[in-house]
Write an enzyme that holds these catalytic residues in place. Structure first.
Site, PDB file in Angstrom:
ATOM      1  N   ASP A 250       0.894  -1.155   0.000  1.00 22.54           N
ATOM      2  CA  ASP A 250       0.000   0.000   0.000  1.00 22.54           C
ATOM      3  C   ASP A 250       0.932   1.204   0.000  1.00 22.54           C
ATOM      4  O   ASP A 250       1.296   1.729   1.043  1.00 22.54           O
ATOM      5  CB  ASP A 250      -0.900  -0.034   1.226  1.00 22.54           C
ATOM      6  CG  ASP A 250      -1.929   1.079   1.229  1.00 22.54           C
ATOM      7  OD1 ASP A 250      -2.059   1.780   0.209  1.00 22.54           O
ATOM      8  OD2 ASP A 250      -2.586   1.260   2.269  1.00 22.54           O
TER       9      ASP A 250
ATOM     10  N   CYS B 284      -3.886   5.033  -3.212  1.00 19.71           N
ATOM     11  CA  CYS B 284      -5.178   5.727  -3.210  1.00 19.71           C
ATOM     12  C   CYS B 284      -5.142   6.863  -4.221  1.00 19.71           C
ATOM     13  O   CYS B 284      -5.918   7.797  -4.145  1.00 19.71           O
ATOM     14  CB  CYS B 284      -5.545   6.221  -1.815  1.00 19.71           C
ATOM     15  SG  CYS B 284      -4.388   7.401  -1.125  1.00 19.71           S
TER      16      CYS B 284
END
Length: 168
Positions: free
Chosen positions: A64, A118
């Site tokens: 991530d 993101c």
């Protein structure tokens, strides 16, 4: 691994909410091991120096990656003014690629490497993955890209399940 301790604390809280409990096998304060209440799944959280010294390999590694947060501007509007074009186009992709290459070394043969941001920017997503596919880590470790079944959408009998070192 995360450079922000608060995020790691939040991850630990999320673990218990989704059914993972500490199993007590963490051998130091630098390593926490969680086991699923049901099933045969463990998740290990550790700092990077502990991980590098461990020589461990995992069935799946989730990256991530730190990013521009362009995909969450609605929730974090101040991010628009906190990040620069230099960071987005010059610094972040190189950092993301280096993290991805390092993470690849911890994937067991036949395992999966998952890359996530993101961000909605191509330079941080497909751009980084395209660069990773040109690295020695990608070719030497036998990775192949999973196309989410898009190329085989009309072929109901085939499965599109690409993994490190094999294609099933």
């Amino acid at each position: 691994h995360d450079v922000v301790d608060e995020r790691l604390r939040q991850v630990k809280g999320s673990m218990s909410r989704v059914g993972f409990v500490p199993n007590g096998s963490g051998d130091s304060s630098d390593r926490d091991v969680y086991a699923a209440e049901r099933g045969n799944v463990t998740i290990e959280i550790m700092n990077s120096s502990t991980l590098e010294a461990s020589c461990l390999e995992f069935d799946a590694v989730l990256v991530d990656a730190p990013c521009s947060s362009s995909g969450v501007l609605r929730r974090r509007p101040s991010q628009r003014w906190e990040i620069t074009q230099q960071e987005v186009f010059a610094q972040l992709p190189y950092l993301q690629l280096s993290i991805l290459e390092k993470a690849a070394s911890f994937v067991r043969k036949g395992g999966r490497l998952i890359y996530s941001t993101c961000s909605v920017l191509d330079v941080e997503n497909d751009g980084v993955v395209d660069e990773f596919e040109r690295t020695r880590a990608f070719s030497n470790l036998g990775f192949s890209r999973w196309d989410f079944g898009l190329d085989e959408a009309n072929d109901k009998s085939s499965t599109c399940n690409y993994a490190h070192g094999k294609h099933t």
